[in-house]
Motif scaffolding. Structure first.
Motif, PDB file in Angstrom:
ATOM      1  N   GLY A   1     -27.156 -49.712   2.254  1.00 15.38           N
ATOM      2  CA  GLY A   1     -26.822 -48.383   2.753  1.00 15.38           C
ATOM      3  C   GLY A   1     -26.090 -47.550   1.720  1.00 15.38           C
ATOM      4  N   LEU A   2     -25.195 -48.173   0.947  1.00 15.66           N
ATOM      5  CA  LEU A   2     -24.439 -47.445  -0.074  1.00 15.66           C
ATOM      6  C   LEU A   2     -25.338 -46.987  -1.216  1.00 15.66           C
ATOM      7  CD1 LEU A   2     -21.171 -49.606  -0.252  1.00 15.66           C
ATOM      8  CD2 LEU A   2     -21.574 -47.484   1.013  1.00 15.66           C
ATOM      9  N   ILE A   3     -26.298 -47.811  -1.575  1.00  8.09           N
ATOM     10  CA  ILE A   3     -27.251 -47.406  -2.620  1.00  8.09           C
ATOM     11  C   ILE A   3     -28.072 -46.214  -2.152  1.00  8.09           C
ATOM     12  CG2 ILE A   3     -29.378 -48.099  -3.812  1.00  8.09           C
ATOM     13  CD1 ILE A   3     -26.898 -49.164  -5.141  1.00  8.09           C
ATOM     14  N   LEU A   4     -28.556 -46.239  -0.916  1.00  2.00           N
ATOM     15  CA  LEU A   4     -29.332 -45.117  -0.396  1.00  2.00           C
ATOM     16  C   LEU A   4     -28.481 -43.856  -0.334  1.00  2.00           C
ATOM     17  CD1 LEU A   4     -31.489 -46.727   2.444  1.00  2.00           C
ATOM     18  CD2 LEU A   4     -31.972 -46.496   0.008  1.00  2.00           C
ATOM     19  N   GLN A   5     -27.197 -44.016  -0.061  1.00  4.78           N
ATOM     20  CA  GLN A   5     -26.310 -42.847  -0.042  1.00  4.78           C
ATOM     21  C   GLN A   5     -26.241 -42.199  -1.421  1.00  4.78           C
ATOM     22  OE1 GLN A   5     -22.123 -43.593   0.771  1.00  4.78           O
ATOM     23  NE2 GLN A   5     -21.851 -41.528   1.551  1.00  4.78           N
ATOM     24  N   LEU A   6     -26.223 -42.989  -2.473  1.00  4.52           N
ATOM     25  CA  LEU A   6     -26.158 -42.442  -3.826  1.00  4.52           C
ATOM     26  C   LEU A   6     -27.411 -41.647  -4.182  1.00  4.52           C
ATOM     27  CD1 LEU A   6     -24.549 -45.382  -5.856  1.00  4.52           C
ATOM     28  CD2 LEU A   6     -23.503 -43.194  -5.272  1.00  4.52           C
ATOM     29  N   PHE A   7     -28.583 -42.094  -3.708  1.00  2.00           N
ATOM     30  CA  PHE A   7     -29.833 -41.407  -4.047  1.00  2.00           C
ATOM     31  C   PHE A   7     -30.070 -40.171  -3.188  1.00  2.00           C
ATOM     32  CE2 PHE A   7     -30.797 -45.465  -6.091  1.00  2.00           C
ATOM     33  CZ  PHE A   7     -31.384 -45.037  -7.269  1.00  2.00           C
ATOM     34  N   GLU A   8     -29.552 -40.173  -1.948  1.00  2.00           N
ATOM     35  CA  GLU A   8     -29.667 -39.036  -1.035  1.00  2.00           C
ATOM     36  C   GLU A   8     -31.125 -38.715  -0.701  1.00  2.00           C
ATOM     37  OE1 GLU A   8     -27.793 -35.869  -3.214  1.00  2.00           O
ATOM     38  OE2 GLU A   8     -25.776 -36.468  -2.618  1.00  2.00           O
ATOM     39  N   GLY A   9     -31.274 -37.684   0.152  1.00  2.00           N
ATOM     40  CA  GLY A   9     -32.611 -37.169   0.450  1.00  2.00           C
ATOM     41  C   GLY A   9     -33.025 -36.184  -0.636  1.00  2.00           C
ATOM     42  N   ASN A  10     -34.012 -35.361  -0.330  1.00  2.00           N
ATOM     43  CA  ASN A  10     -34.506 -34.402  -1.319  1.00  2.00           C
ATOM     44  C   ASN A  10     -33.734 -33.100  -1.274  1.00  2.00           C
ATOM     45  OD1 ASN A  10     -36.501 -35.965  -2.460  1.00  2.00           O
ATOM     46  ND2 ASN A  10     -38.100 -35.267  -1.058  1.00  2.00           N
ATOM     47  N   ARG A  11     -33.173 -32.731  -2.410  1.00  4.48           N
ATOM     48  CA  ARG A  11     -32.561 -31.407  -2.508  1.00  4.48           C
ATOM     49  C   ARG A  11     -33.670 -30.382  -2.675  1.00  4.48           C
ATOM     50  NH1 ARG A  11     -27.926 -31.763  -7.021  1.00  4.48           N
ATOM     51  NH2 ARG A  11     -27.424 -29.747  -6.137  1.00  4.48           N
ATOM     52  N   PRO A  12     -33.507 -29.163  -2.117  1.00  7.52           N
ATOM     53  CA  PRO A  12     -34.542 -28.138  -2.280  1.00  7.52           C
ATOM     54  C   PRO A  12     -34.695 -27.751  -3.738  1.00  7.52           C
ATOM     55  CG  PRO A  12     -32.605 -27.240  -1.173  1.00  7.52           C
ATOM     56  CD  PRO A  12     -32.386 -28.720  -1.295  1.00  7.52           C
ATOM     57  N   ALA A  13     -35.918 -27.374  -4.113  1.00  8.46           N
ATOM     58  CA  ALA A  13     -36.187 -27.021  -5.507  1.00  8.46           C
ATOM     59  C   ALA A  13     -35.342 -25.821  -5.931  1.00  8.46           C
ATOM     60  CB  ALA A  13     -37.668 -26.721  -5.696  1.00  8.46           C
TER      61      ALA A  13
END
Length: 658
Positions: free
Chosen positions: A288-300
């Protein structure tokens, strides 16, 4: 060979003269941007010497006079960073610098003289004096410029109508978080003029910017008198940068290594093992912590004012018994997140979290100073002892956690600051040890509205298990048992991997992944509604699952998030729920959703309260309230639900309706 001044004049005439004339006709503050790369290549082609050898920056102000630009200012853009803010000292006096900085606070737009116009009372002649910057004192001409006039400074008066004015702002700059050495930083005063200080040039407290200009040492003024000397940056140009998307420290060799790493079958396992390798176990939490670091997609077009913007940050809460590694997990994230701030809830205020209003000792005016969520913009804010924050401080995080902004209206100042910050919080249960047989709400000092904004909530419990305890003891007593360098990533490459992937990987959900997430959402809500104890999940949960799915694909540098990523995201979500004693059918409890049985009891209690008020009047006596609370307990027992808070909700609803 042509001089640097002549070459700059030729370049501007060939490339920008039409733009200058067009903007001059608008008669308002604006700027013309001269691209450093194009200009530098032109200089090398023409003379064999680059921008720095020609010291081109010394001639830019003269160009404005030569081309009579008026309100149009000429600015170099994309000047590469050559200086570190924390290295600047007295030896750099009058040096032209280019650096990266973060705006700590700033004044509002101010006005001062740019060209003072003095009229001679003897002959009426206009005498003009150019004023370089707001710190410069006005200099009245000693004699009238008219050779036939004997007027002196005593016969001069300032004509306010014919004088020319300029905008200016004072800034305080400090080093961005990711560049600070050992967490320490230095603060520098800076002045921006003309267009850069106009309302059209939008800068905010907390922004990370590229700054180029002249570094000077000048007398410090305190309460109208000189008080020693200070460093001050006279800003030539200041431009907003995205410090996640632009990281000059990542070389081409680093990129090649990152891409090679991403192709390894065990890269996700390597990343997870690299989070707190000294802490044994907690594999699910580390995922879960690793996924938090990568996050979702930021808008272009990443701006915090983007319309139809979805939150892409992932928030995680760790609830754990004392002494079982919760704080170590948070400290490990602090060491490995490319940009982060770590604070403790025991000594953090609401203003320290969001924004504070301070009186600037240099200017005597009120300015806004960014708090932790704004300073950690695009990074991770780690909050240990989260439960020790005041309820108002926790609720102040509701806006940044969901809207990615911090709004403030204090001391007559209104401002919205960007806070695209992922929050990792660690909290202790109310009675020190988490009891799996009690409702989690009874054990946490966290407001419901705040709790519902965490995508993942993990419970760490100190369970007695002989086999697990034996392995843990081995891990603690024999560091080599777990610290195998071949199974973890070096911290430096770990940070670069996260940074580069976030800047270059924007996975889209595959058709199968969308179908799976949709069916999971629909089926889970349907199951919850089929039972009177059900509490259906909300769209907020669905968006959290989408973010987790995309983050999982990012870990392996894939441009498509597939069905396996969605499955892992759902499994992680289920695992987090189970620690709280919740099932998929009751997961909506995190968002304040009530079951049919609870709604039925609340409705019955509201009717009872109203009936008592009709007879007894308002407010109810203490005896009546005790009687009604007992009735509520009986109803809850009959329906098989927990009575905690039910009466208070009903009583509050009735009072609001009156």
């Amino acid at each position: 060979m042509a001089s640097g001044k002549a070459l700059l004049k030729k370049y501007i005439k060939d490339n920008h003269i039409e733009e200058i004339e067009k903007l001059k006709s608008q008669n308002k503050q604006c700027k013309v941007s001269i691209d450093y790369e194009d200009l530098n290549q032109f200089l090398i082609d023409q003379s064999g010497k680059d921008f720095w050898k020609h010291q081109i920056y010394e001639f830019i102000d003269q160009m404005e006079e030569i081309f009579n630009t008026g309100n149009v200012t000429l600015k170099f853009m994309n000047v590469p960073e050559r200086d570190n803010l924390h290295d600047l000292d007295a030896t750099d006096n009058n040096k032209w610098i280019s650096t990266k900085a973060m705006i700590k606070n700033m004044t509002d737009v101010r006005v001062d003289l740019k060209q003072a116009s003095y009229i001679c009372r003897e002959c009426g002649t206009q005498n003009t004096v150019n004023i370089a910057d707001p710190n410069q004192s006005e200099t009245i001409p000693a004699y009238c410029r008219n050779p036939d006039c004997a007027g002196t400074s005593k016969s001069m008066f300032l004509d306010k109508d014919t004088s020319i004015y300029r905008n200016y702002k004072l800034l305080k700059l400090e080093e961005p978080l990711e560049l600070r050495n050992g967490g320490s930083t230095r603060e520098f005063k800076a002045i921006v003029l003309d267009y850069l200080a106009s309302p059209f040039h939008n800068l905010k407290v907390g922004d990370v910017v590229n700054v180029c200009g002249t570094f000077k040492i000048e007398p410090r003024k305190a309460k109208g008198r000189s008080d020693g000397y200070e460093f001050i940056i006279h800003v030539h140009n200041i431009t907003l940068v995205d410090d996640i998307f632009e990281d000059s420290r990542i070389s081409e060799e680093d990129v090649a290594e990152i891409i090679e790493l991403s192709k390894q079958d065990n890269i996700f396992e390597l990343l997870c093992n690299s989070i707190a390798p000294e802490v044994y176990g907690y594999e699910t939490i580390k995922k879960g912590l690793i996924l938090q670091l990568f996050e979702g997609n930021r808008p272009a077009n990443d701006t915090f004012k983007t319309s139809q913007m979805d939150r892409w940050t992932i928030h995680t809460l760790l609830i754990g018994d004392p002494g079982i590694g919760k704080s170590q997990l948070i400290q490990s994230m602090k060491m490995r997140a490319p940009k982060n701030i770590t604070i403790s809830g025991t000594n953090t205020s609401q203003a320290g979290l969001t924004v504070s209003t301070v009186k600037d000792e240099l200017t005597g005016t009120w300015t806004m100073e960014a708090g932790a969520t704004v300073l950690a913009d695009t990074g991770v804010l780690c909050i240990d002892e989260y439960d020790k924050l005041s309820p108002s401080a926790q609720k102040s995080l509701n806006e940044p956690m969901e809207q990615s902004t911090v709004s403030s209206a204090k001391a007559g100042l209104l401002q919205v600051m960007s806070a695209r910050t992922s929050i990792l919080a660690g909290a202790n249960p109310k009675y020190s040890k988490f009891d799996p047989y009690k409702l989690y709400r009874e054990q946490l000092d966290i407001p419901e509205s705040n709790l519902s904004r965490f995508d993942l909530i993990f419970v760490l419990t100190d369970d007695v298990d002989e086999e697990k305890d034996s392995k843990l003891a081995d891990a603690l007593l024999n560091k080599d048992f777990i610290l195998d360098e071949s199974e973890i990533l070096d911290i430096d490459i770990f940070k670069k991997y996260i940074t580069w992937i976030k800047a270059n990987c924007f996975p889209v959900l595959s058709k199968d992944a969308k179908i799976l997430l949709r069916e999971f959402y629909v089926d889970t809500r349907k199951t919850a509604l089929e039972t009177s104890d059900g509490k259906p999940i909300t769209p907020r949960d669905l968006k959290a699952l989408e973010r987790l799915t995309i983050a999982r694909a990012k870990c392996e540098y894939r441009q498509e998030a597939n069905i396996n990523d969605a499955i892992e995201a759902i499994d992680l979500y289920k695992e987090a729920l189970s620690g709280l004693g919740l099932t998929l059918a009751t997961a909506g409890e995190l968002h304040g959703v009530y079951s049919e049985n609870e709604l039925s009891v609340i409705s019955d209690m509201e009717n009872m309260i109203r009936s008592n008020m009709d007879i007894e009047g308002i407010p109810l006596s203490a005896e009546s309230i005790r009687h009604l609370e007992m009735e509520c307990g009986v109803l809850c027992h009959e329906k098989g639900i927990n009575r905690e808070g039910i009466f208070d909700i009903a009583y509050s609803n009735v009072k609001k309706s009156l």
